[in-house]
Enzyme design. Structure first.
Site, PDB file in Angstrom:
ATOM      1  NE  ARG A 135       1.818  -5.109  11.574  1.00  0.00           N
ATOM      2  CZ  ARG A 135       2.801  -4.784  10.729  1.00  0.00           C
ATOM      3  NH1 ARG A 135       3.958  -5.415  10.791  1.00  0.00           N
ATOM      4  NH2 ARG A 135       2.614  -3.836   9.862  1.00  0.00           N
ATOM      5  NE  ARG A 172       6.876  -0.882  10.555  1.00  0.00           N
ATOM      6  CZ  ARG A 172       5.763  -0.726   9.844  1.00  0.00           C
ATOM      7  NH1 ARG A 172       5.789  -0.047   8.699  1.00  0.00           N
ATOM      8  NH2 ARG A 172       4.635  -1.242  10.264  1.00  0.00           N
ATOM      9  CE  LYS A 218      -1.905  -0.947   3.985  1.00  0.00           C
ATOM     10  NZ  LYS A 218      -1.207  -2.213   4.271  1.00  0.00           N
ATOM     11  NE  ARG A 236       7.352  -3.278   6.274  1.00  0.00           N
ATOM     12  CZ  ARG A 236       6.067  -2.938   6.404  1.00  0.00           C
ATOM     13  NH1 ARG A 236       5.446  -2.245   5.459  1.00  0.00           N
ATOM     14  NH2 ARG A 236       5.400  -3.323   7.467  1.00  0.00           N
ATOM     15  NE  ARG A 281      -3.948  -1.171   9.706  1.00  0.00           N
ATOM     16  CZ  ARG A 281      -2.807  -0.690   9.165  1.00  0.00           C
ATOM     17  NH1 ARG A 281      -2.657   0.589   8.931  1.00  0.00           N
ATOM     18  NH2 ARG A 281      -1.827  -1.513   8.882  1.00  0.00           N
TER      19      ARG A 281
HETATM   20  P1  ADP Z   1       2.308  -1.795   3.230  1.00  0.00           P
HETATM   21  O1  ADP Z   1       2.337  -0.290   3.196  1.00  0.00           O
HETATM   22  O2  ADP Z   1       1.089  -2.361   2.580  1.00  0.00           O
HETATM   23  O3  ADP Z   1       2.535  -2.344   4.587  1.00  0.00           O
HETATM   24  P2  ADP Z   1       4.903  -1.654   1.849  1.00  0.00           P
HETATM   25  O4  ADP Z   1       4.640  -0.698   0.730  1.00  0.00           O
HETATM   26  O5  ADP Z   1       5.684  -1.179   3.001  1.00  0.00           O
HETATM   27  O6  ADP Z   1       3.506  -2.319   2.330  1.00  0.00           O
HETATM   28  O7  ADP Z   1       5.590  -2.950   1.209  1.00  0.00           O
HETATM   29  C1  ADP Z   1       5.981  -4.062   2.028  1.00  0.00           C
HETATM   30  C2  ADP Z   1       7.346  -4.585   1.576  1.00  0.00           C
HETATM   31  O8  ADP Z   1       7.243  -5.176   0.286  1.00  0.00           O
HETATM   32  C3  ADP Z   1       8.416  -3.495   1.442  1.00  0.00           C
HETATM   33  O9  ADP Z   1       9.657  -4.064   1.786  1.00  0.00           O
HETATM   34  C4  ADP Z   1       8.372  -3.122  -0.042  1.00  0.00           C
HETATM   35  O10 ADP Z   1       9.625  -2.618  -0.482  1.00  0.00           O
HETATM   36  C5  ADP Z   1       8.047  -4.455  -0.681  1.00  0.00           C
HETATM   37  N1  ADP Z   1       7.191  -4.363  -1.876  1.00  0.00           N
HETATM   38  C6  ADP Z   1       6.180  -3.497  -2.126  1.00  0.00           C
HETATM   39  N2  ADP Z   1       5.570  -3.756  -3.310  1.00  0.00           N
HETATM   40  C7  ADP Z   1       6.198  -4.858  -3.823  1.00  0.00           C
HETATM   41  C8  ADP Z   1       6.013  -5.651  -5.027  1.00  0.00           C
HETATM   42  N3  ADP Z   1       5.050  -5.371  -5.925  1.00  0.00           N
HETATM   43  N4  ADP Z   1       6.831  -6.711  -5.196  1.00  0.00           N
HETATM   44  C9  ADP Z   1       7.794  -7.011  -4.277  1.00  0.00           C
HETATM   45  N5  ADP Z   1       8.015  -6.322  -3.139  1.00  0.00           N
HETATM   46  C10 ADP Z   1       7.236  -5.247  -2.900  1.00  0.00           C
HETATM   47  P1  ADP Z   2       1.505  -1.829   7.655  1.00  0.00           P
HETATM   48  O1  ADP Z   2       1.104  -1.096   6.435  1.00  0.00           O
HETATM   49  O2  ADP Z   2       2.780  -2.572   7.496  1.00  0.00           O
HETATM   50  O3  ADP Z   2       0.424  -2.653   8.261  1.00  0.00           O
HETATM   51  P2  ADP Z   2       1.374   0.674   9.111  1.00  0.00           P
HETATM   52  O4  ADP Z   2       2.610   1.465   9.086  1.00  0.00           O
HETATM   53  O5  ADP Z   2       0.248   1.085   8.228  1.00  0.00           O
HETATM   54  O6  ADP Z   2       1.813  -0.833   8.810  1.00  0.00           O
HETATM   55  O7  ADP Z   2       0.792   0.571  10.580  1.00  0.00           O
HETATM   56  C1  ADP Z   2       1.594   0.191  11.670  1.00  0.00           C
HETATM   57  C2  ADP Z   2       0.733   0.057  12.920  1.00  0.00           C
HETATM   58  O8  ADP Z   2       0.153   1.319  13.254  1.00  0.00           O
HETATM   59  C3  ADP Z   2      -0.454  -0.893  12.810  1.00  0.00           C
HETATM   60  O9  ADP Z   2      -0.093  -2.242  13.022  1.00  0.00           O
HETATM   61  C4  ADP Z   2      -1.373  -0.341  13.912  1.00  0.00           C
HETATM   62  O10 ADP Z   2      -0.909  -0.717  15.201  1.00  0.00           O
HETATM   63  C5  ADP Z   2      -1.160   1.168  13.785  1.00  0.00           C
HETATM   64  N1  ADP Z   2      -2.127   1.758  12.852  1.00  0.00           N
HETATM   65  C6  ADP Z   2      -1.878   2.326  11.645  1.00  0.00           C
HETATM   66  N2  ADP Z   2      -3.007   2.768  11.073  1.00  0.00           N
HETATM   67  C7  ADP Z   2      -4.025   2.464  11.924  1.00  0.00           C
HETATM   68  C8  ADP Z   2      -5.450   2.634  11.895  1.00  0.00           C
HETATM   69  N3  ADP Z   2      -6.072   3.218  10.860  1.00  0.00           N
HETATM   70  N4  ADP Z   2      -6.151   2.198  12.968  1.00  0.00           N
HETATM   71  C9  ADP Z   2      -5.568   1.628  14.015  1.00  0.00           C
HETATM   72  N5  ADP Z   2      -4.235   1.419  14.109  1.00  0.00           N
HETATM   73  C10 ADP Z   2      -3.467   1.834  13.071  1.00  0.00           C
END
Ligand code: ADP
Ligand code: ADP
Ligand code: ZN
Length: 214
Positions: free
Chosen positions: A171, A160, A13, A127, A88
């Site tokens: 999660r 992280r 995302k 990541r 979420r």
């Molecule tokens: P989210 O915001 O949904 O948690 P991230 O954008 O942080 O996800 O992506 C999660 C991990 O996967 C990161 O290490 C990112 O660099 C990698 N990643 C994102 N998109 C792709 C893809 N299409 N193919 C492979 N790796 C990806």
């Molecule tokens: P990822 O995309 O890898 O799931 P984020 O960086 O979006 O991680 O979120 C990290 C953490 O922050 C989540 O696991 C949650 O604890 C908190 N968080 C983020 N956005 C929300 C939301 N909209 N509602 C509740 N908790 C949130």
């Protein structure tokens, strides 16, 4: 244009939201980044949120919603935004709909980045994140130019806390229970669009541009 990114943790995302923000000239708003910045600045909100985040749980809606609306009331959000990590829960989605509706406005699209769980678990272990500017890398798929160092700001990259495999599984459980119902919520409103997040990130972006238009 107002866009919501849906998808499991690690679906990509954030990666796609940054590209959308860049192409369409709207701010990228990540609630995860906002929380991490509060933690970095040791604010009361940060201290409160950290306990939930480290445990792989969601931060309570009340805190999250207040922080998000505070951010989107800024001048730079007048022409839209891409939300990454919000809503979420159904309760968050309902409050957002109500707030946006008050301004006679609506969300244009909810983009669901679809990636199966087993794929997520493999992806998350690679990541790496920049604790200073929030940039995200992947040791195989999106490596920084210099190993372990952020391309944008030169800071040392970290794994992280909440990306440890046990926490990722927790999660994902939370995602299926509390966030996945949003797919149905936005489908009913006819603004859901699903893309295949297992593809190469440029291909995923290509699919998104087809949806949003050039
Ligand atoms: P989210 O915001 O949904 O948690 P991230 O954008 O942080 O996800 O992506 C999660 C991990 O996967 C990161 O290490 C990112 O660099 C990698 N990643 C994102 N998109 C792709 C893809 N299409 N193919 C492979 N790796 C990806
Ligand atoms: P990822 O995309 O890898 O799931 P984020 O960086 O979006 O991680 O979120 C990290 C953490 O922050 C989540 O696991 C949650 O604890 C908190 N968080 C983020 N956005 C929300 C939301 N909209 N509602 C509740 N908790 C949130
Ligand atoms: Zn950085």
């Amino acid at each position: 244009m107002k866009i919501i990114m849906l998808g499991a943790p690690g679906a990509g995302k954030g990666t796609q939201a940054i590209k959308i923000a860049d192409k369409y000239g709207i701010p990228h708003i990540s609630t995860g980044d906002l929380f991490r910045s509060n933690i970095g600045n040791n604010t009361e909100l940060g201290r409160e949120a950290k306990q939930y985040m480290d445990a792989g749980k969601l931060v309570p809606d009340e805190l999250t919603v207040r922080m998000l609306f505070d951010r989107v009331s800024n001048e730079d959000c007048k022409n839209g935004y891409v939300l990454d990590g919000f809503p979420r829960t159904i309760a968050q989605a309902e409050v957002l709909e109500e707030e946006v509706g008050k301004r006679d406005d609506r969300i244009d699209f909810a983009i669901n980045v679809d990636v199966p769980d087993d794929h997520i678990i493999r992806r998350m272990s690679g990541r790496r994140a920049c604790p200073k500017c929030g940039a995200t890398y992947h040791i195989e798929h999106v490596p920084p130019k210099k190993e372990g160092i952020c391309d944008s700001c030169g800071e040392q990259l970290i794994l992280r806390n909440d990306d440890a495999p046990e926490t990722v599984q927790k999660r994902l459980d939370v995602y299926h229970e509390q966030t996945q119902p949003l797919i149905d919520f936005y489908d009913k409103r006819k603004i859901l669009r699903t893309v295949d997040g297992t593809k190469d990130l440029q291909d995923v972006f290509g699919e998104i541009v087809k949806i949003l238009g050039d």
